[in-house]
Design an enzyme around this catalytic site. Structure first.
Site, PDB file in Angstrom:
ATOM      1  N   HIS A 154       0.840  -1.206   0.000  1.00 23.13           N
ATOM      2  CA  HIS A 154       0.000   0.000   0.000  1.00 23.13           C
ATOM      3  C   HIS A 154       0.871   1.249   0.000  1.00 23.13           C
ATOM      4  O   HIS A 154       1.767   1.382   0.827  1.00 23.13           O
ATOM      5  CB  HIS A 154      -0.932   0.012   1.222  1.00 23.13           C
ATOM      6  CG  HIS A 154      -2.143  -0.848   1.039  1.00 23.13           C
ATOM      7  ND1 HIS A 154      -3.379  -0.522   1.506  1.00 23.13           N
ATOM      8  CD2 HIS A 154      -2.304  -2.031   0.377  1.00 23.13           C
ATOM      9  CE1 HIS A 154      -4.246  -1.453   1.165  1.00 23.13           C
ATOM     10  NE2 HIS A 154      -3.617  -2.390   0.484  1.00 23.13           N
ATOM     11  N   TYR A 165      -9.590   5.279   7.135  1.00 23.26           N
ATOM     12  CA  TYR A 165      -9.804   5.591   8.550  1.00 23.26           C
ATOM     13  C   TYR A 165     -10.842   6.703   8.578  1.00 23.26           C
ATOM     14  O   TYR A 165     -10.551   7.834   8.180  1.00 23.26           O
ATOM     15  CB  TYR A 165      -8.506   6.076   9.203  1.00 23.26           C
ATOM     16  CG  TYR A 165      -7.469   4.983   9.401  1.00 23.26           C
ATOM     17  CD1 TYR A 165      -7.385   4.305  10.613  1.00 23.26           C
ATOM     18  CD2 TYR A 165      -6.577   4.629   8.388  1.00 23.26           C
ATOM     19  CE1 TYR A 165      -6.439   3.300  10.813  1.00 23.26           C
ATOM     20  CE2 TYR A 165      -5.632   3.630   8.580  1.00 23.26           C
ATOM     21  CZ  TYR A 165      -5.569   2.974   9.794  1.00 23.26           C
ATOM     22  OH  TYR A 165      -4.634   1.980   9.985  1.00 23.26           O
ATOM     23  N   PRO A 175      -5.663   0.244  18.578  1.00 25.11           N
ATOM     24  CA  PRO A 175      -5.312  -0.231  17.230  1.00 25.11           C
ATOM     25  C   PRO A 175      -5.264   0.850  16.145  1.00 25.11           C
ATOM     26  O   PRO A 175      -4.727   0.600  15.063  1.00 25.11           O
ATOM     27  CB  PRO A 175      -6.399  -1.257  16.929  1.00 25.11           C
ATOM     28  CG  PRO A 175      -7.517  -0.943  17.858  1.00 25.11           C
ATOM     29  CD  PRO A 175      -6.924  -0.322  19.071  1.00 25.11           C
ATOM     30  N   LYS A 229      -0.175  -0.088  15.073  1.00 25.20           N
ATOM     31  CA  LYS A 229       1.178  -0.129  15.641  1.00 25.20           C
ATOM     32  C   LYS A 229       1.444  -1.320  16.570  1.00 25.20           C
ATOM     33  O   LYS A 229       2.589  -1.557  16.961  1.00 25.20           O
ATOM     34  CB  LYS A 229       1.453   1.184  16.414  1.00 25.20           C
ATOM     35  CG  LYS A 229       1.627   2.385  15.515  1.00 25.20           C
ATOM     36  CD  LYS A 229       2.935   2.319  14.747  1.00 25.20           C
ATOM     37  CE  LYS A 229       2.957   3.187  13.522  1.00 25.20           C
ATOM     38  NZ  LYS A 229       2.938   2.488  12.239  1.00 25.20           N
ATOM     39  N   TYR A 232       3.092   6.444  10.233  1.00 25.52           N
ATOM     40  CA  TYR A 232       2.271   5.302   9.810  1.00 25.52           C
ATOM     41  C   TYR A 232       3.140   4.204   9.186  1.00 25.52           C
ATOM     42  O   TYR A 232       2.953   3.024   9.467  1.00 25.52           O
ATOM     43  CB  TYR A 232       1.185   5.750   8.831  1.00 25.52           C
ATOM     44  CG  TYR A 232       0.143   4.683   8.614  1.00 25.52           C
ATOM     45  CD1 TYR A 232      -0.982   4.602   9.433  1.00 25.52           C
ATOM     46  CD2 TYR A 232       0.298   3.720   7.618  1.00 25.52           C
ATOM     47  CE1 TYR A 232      -1.926   3.600   9.267  1.00 25.52           C
ATOM     48  CE2 TYR A 232      -0.635   2.708   7.439  1.00 25.52           C
ATOM     49  CZ  TYR A 232      -1.745   2.655   8.261  1.00 25.52           C
ATOM     50  OH  TYR A 232      -2.663   1.649   8.097  1.00 25.52           O
TER      51      TYR A 232
HETATM   52  P1  FAD Z   1       0.456 -12.071  21.565  1.00 26.09           P
HETATM   53  O1  FAD Z   1       0.042 -12.099  20.151  1.00 26.09           O
HETATM   54  O2  FAD Z   1      -0.563 -11.753  22.593  1.00 26.09           O
HETATM   55  O3  FAD Z   1       1.115 -13.483  21.883  1.00 26.09           O
HETATM   56  C1  FAD Z   1       1.402 -13.906  23.194  1.00 26.09           C
HETATM   57  C2  FAD Z   1       1.331 -15.405  23.261  1.00 26.09           C
HETATM   58  O4  FAD Z   1       1.691 -15.821  24.573  1.00 26.09           O
HETATM   59  C3  FAD Z   1      -0.083 -15.937  23.030  1.00 26.09           C
HETATM   60  O5  FAD Z   1      -0.051 -16.929  22.035  1.00 26.09           O
HETATM   61  C4  FAD Z   1      -0.509 -16.462  24.375  1.00 26.09           C
HETATM   62  O6  FAD Z   1      -1.380 -17.591  24.267  1.00 26.09           O
HETATM   63  C5  FAD Z   1       0.817 -16.824  25.011  1.00 26.09           C
HETATM   64  N1  FAD Z   1       0.794 -16.790  26.482  1.00 26.09           N
HETATM   65  C6  FAD Z   1       0.162 -15.920  27.294  1.00 26.09           C
HETATM   66  N2  FAD Z   1       0.399 -16.199  28.569  1.00 26.09           N
HETATM   67  C7  FAD Z   1       1.194 -17.278  28.581  1.00 26.09           C
HETATM   68  C8  FAD Z   1       1.775 -18.049  29.615  1.00 26.09           C
HETATM   69  N3  FAD Z   1       1.551 -17.751  30.901  1.00 26.09           N
HETATM   70  N4  FAD Z   1       2.551 -19.096  29.281  1.00 26.09           N
HETATM   71  C9  FAD Z   1       2.781 -19.395  27.981  1.00 26.09           C
HETATM   72  N5  FAD Z   1       2.245 -18.704  26.961  1.00 26.09           N
HETATM   73  C10 FAD Z   1       1.461 -17.666  27.261  1.00 26.09           C
HETATM   74  N6  FAD Z   1      -2.702  -4.740  16.409  1.00 26.09           N
HETATM   75  C11 FAD Z   1      -2.802  -4.072  15.295  1.00 26.09           C
HETATM   76  O7  FAD Z   1      -1.812  -3.502  14.851  1.00 26.09           O
HETATM   77  N7  FAD Z   1      -4.000  -4.064  14.608  1.00 26.09           N
HETATM   78  C12 FAD Z   1      -5.109  -4.708  15.065  1.00 26.09           C
HETATM   79  O8  FAD Z   1      -6.145  -4.695  14.450  1.00 26.09           O
HETATM   80  C13 FAD Z   1      -5.044  -5.386  16.262  1.00 26.09           C
HETATM   81  N8  FAD Z   1      -6.131  -6.027  16.769  1.00 26.09           N
HETATM   82  C14 FAD Z   1      -6.017  -6.638  17.973  1.00 26.09           C
HETATM   83  C15 FAD Z   1      -7.119  -7.272  18.539  1.00 26.09           C
HETATM   84  C16 FAD Z   1      -7.027  -7.893  19.785  1.00 26.09           C
HETATM   85  C17 FAD Z   1      -8.250  -8.559  20.391  1.00 26.09           C
HETATM   86  C18 FAD Z   1      -5.786  -7.885  20.486  1.00 26.09           C
HETATM   87  C19 FAD Z   1      -5.674  -8.567  21.840  1.00 26.09           C
HETATM   88  C20 FAD Z   1      -4.693  -7.287  19.888  1.00 26.09           C
HETATM   89  C21 FAD Z   1      -4.780  -6.650  18.659  1.00 26.09           C
HETATM   90  N9  FAD Z   1      -3.695  -6.031  18.059  1.00 26.09           N
HETATM   91  C22 FAD Z   1      -3.792  -5.383  16.906  1.00 26.09           C
HETATM   92  C23 FAD Z   1      -2.402  -6.022  18.655  1.00 26.09           C
HETATM   93  C24 FAD Z   1      -1.487  -7.096  18.048  1.00 26.09           C
HETATM   94  O9  FAD Z   1      -2.246  -8.206  17.671  1.00 26.09           O
HETATM   95  C25 FAD Z   1      -0.473  -7.426  19.107  1.00 26.09           C
HETATM   96  O10 FAD Z   1       0.309  -6.275  19.312  1.00 26.09           O
HETATM   97  C26 FAD Z   1       0.413  -8.617  18.772  1.00 26.09           C
HETATM   98  O11 FAD Z   1      -0.349  -9.812  18.798  1.00 26.09           O
HETATM   99  C27 FAD Z   1       1.550  -8.736  19.768  1.00 26.09           C
HETATM  100  O12 FAD Z   1       2.215  -9.950  19.610  1.00 26.09           O
HETATM  101  P2  FAD Z   1       2.861 -10.688  20.842  1.00 26.09           P
HETATM  102  O13 FAD Z   1       3.500 -11.912  20.273  1.00 26.09           O
HETATM  103  O14 FAD Z   1       3.700  -9.724  21.599  1.00 26.09           O
HETATM  104  O15 FAD Z   1       1.656 -11.057  21.804  1.00 26.09           O
HETATM  105  C1  DHB Z   2      -6.167  -3.317  10.650  1.00 27.75           C
HETATM  106  C2  DHB Z   2      -6.229  -3.007  11.969  1.00 27.75           C
HETATM  107  C3  DHB Z   2      -5.807  -1.777  12.406  1.00 27.75           C
HETATM  108  O1  DHB Z   2      -5.844  -1.448  13.702  1.00 27.75           O
HETATM  109  C4  DHB Z   2      -5.324  -0.838  11.522  1.00 27.75           C
HETATM  110  O2  DHB Z   2      -4.947   0.372  11.976  1.00 27.75           O
HETATM  111  C5  DHB Z   2      -5.245  -1.151  10.196  1.00 27.75           C
HETATM  112  C6  DHB Z   2      -5.665  -2.400   9.766  1.00 27.75           C
HETATM  113  C7  DHB Z   2      -6.639  -4.627  10.173  1.00 27.75           C
HETATM  114  O3  DHB Z   2      -7.026  -5.462  11.002  1.00 27.75           O
HETATM  115  O4  DHB Z   2      -6.622  -4.857   8.970  1.00 27.75           O
END
Ligand code: FAD
Ligand code: DHB
Length: 389
Positions: A72, A200, A292, A296, A384
């Protein structure tokens, strides 16, 4: 069992770290609380900064992303029927990649499995012990049997609800938090995206986002009340809310269909400092959360992984401790800038309950300024696409 780096959490942070370290001959074990199917069932982020794209390439897991991901060159900010095109290529000569977090995670699992990477699923009761000594170890239970994993370092990649952050003594930790008084209701539908760029959209009745996964898979969100329940939102009610928040030109073109996923996410800004305690490092959502707006979350997790993997690779290569000692400060410097940008975009584009007329006018003036000001657009574009690592 013994390993060099014990990684708690098999989400994108933990898997990417494991893969990058493995390629440099550093041994890791990943402990994941859930099953692989559960982790892959979570629909989350969709936009990858170039920093994460490059790390996927460096990790040797970019083949499918480079084929199926969509580059994009810009995005649209709208207010009512007014549209502001933010062209990343013009302002900062950069792009982003639209490729779902689910696919990133799937590709990383495939690579770890192909290289016989050790990932233990369904672990319970993970405890990080003696992280403030030279001999940390992790204990956990799997299939009812207690296990002990000795290691040099522990990487806490276990998300916001994990155990790693809580392992740092409360008197050492400082937490900063802002909870927003609304959530995002998101749906996935097997329909063509309404536009070839993300939109957005701010409107009198709240925020909406039009995003996508591929040519026939759309991801849409609308701002909702914190008390809303998914069950109370029919597909028809969702489409109606979305249409009323986006510019008419796009509302008229919107192709609707049944949702194949529907969920509500609360919005929160959160940072826990420091991101290192003894031989324990925090990475990604374990240390910080962003709302979100601005995409980021995953990307900031990825910059942590970059700093941490580089620090560990240098240490195991020649004993250089500087990266390890400086990890927290370096990661946090970038984290806070991502926090600021996400907070700003969230504040700019949402309707806040009880918002005063003055505050509403401030939002409108800021959007109007953005519309006419190339410098303001360049600042948005720069943030962004992602600040440099
Ligand atoms: P996570 O993806 O949370 O991974 C952590 C892992 O650790 C999980 O698999 C979990 O099961 C495991 N875990 C937890 N506790 C334990 C334990 N005690 N022992 C062993 N394993 C454990 N970001 C965006 O940019 N855009 C979005 O649209 C967006 N939507 C989101 C929607 C939701 C509902 C959430 C919760 C987050 C969203 N995010 C979004 C944020 C983005 O998904 C996260 O920043 C990203 O997943 C971070 O990755 P991570 O690996 O640090 O954590
Ligand atoms: C998506 C989620 C976001 O929070 C964003 O800023 C852009 C895209 C997505 O899920 O596609």
């Amino acid at each position: 069992m013994r390993t060099q780096v014990a990684i708690i959490g098999g989400g994108p942070s933990g898997l990417l770290l494991s893969q990058l370290l493995h390629l440099q001959g550093i041994d890791t074990v990943v402990l994941e609380r859930k099953t692989k199917d559960y982790v892959l069932g979570r629909i989350r982020a969709g936009v990858l900064e170039i920093g994460l794209v490059n790390q996927m390439r460096a990790a040797g897991v970019a083949e499918r992303m480079d084929k199926e991901g969509i580059i994009h060159h810009g995005t649209v900010i709208s207010y009512g029927d007014d549209q502001i095109g933010i062209n990343f290529s013009d302002h900062v000569d950069a792009t982003v990649m639209v490729y779902g977090q689910t696919e990133v995670t799937r590709d990383l699992y495939a690579a770890r499995e192909a290289m016989n990477g050790k990932i233990v699923f369904d672990v319970e009761g993970v405890q990080i012990n003696d992280a403030d000594t030279d001999a940390p170890y992790v204990t956990y239970t799997v299939d009812g049997s207690e296990q002990r994993l000795d290691c040099d370092y522990v990487a806490g990649c276990d998300g916001f609800h994990g155990v790693s952050r809580q392992t740092i003594p409360a008197e050492t930790r400082r937490e900063y938090e802002k909870v927003y008084p609304f959530g995002w209701l998101g749906i996935l539908s097997e329909t063509p995206p309404v536009h070839d760029e993300l939109i957005y959209a701010s409107s009198d009745i709240g925020f909406a986002l039009c995003s996508m996964r591929n040519a026939n898979l759309s991801r849409y969100y609308v701002q909702c009340d914190l008390s809303d329940k998914v069950e109370n939102w029919s597909d028809a009610a969702f489409w109606d809310a979305l249409k009323r928040r986006i510019p008419e030109e796009h509302a008229d073109n919107l192709i609707t269909g049944p949702s194949i996923e529907k969920s509500i996410a609360p919005l929160r800004s959160f940072v826990s400092e420091p991101m290192k305690w003894g031989r324990l490092f925090l990475c990604g959502d374990a240390a910080h959360i962003v709302p979100p707006t601005g995409a980021k979350g995953l990307n900031t997790a990825a910059s942590d992984v970059h700093y941490l993997s580089q620090a560990l690779i240098k240490f195991y290569d020649n004993g250089d401790q500087a990266g390890i000692d400086g990890y927290s400060a370096k990661a946090l410097a970038r984290v806070w800038k991502a926090e600021r940008f996400s907070w700003w975009m969230t504040s700019l584009l949402h309707r806040f309950p009880g918002q005063s007329d003055f505050d509403f006018k401030m939002q409108q003036a800021e959007v109007a300024f953005l519309k006419d000001n190339a410098n303001a657009q360049a600042v948005l574009a720069q943030n962004y696409v992602g600040l440099p690592y």
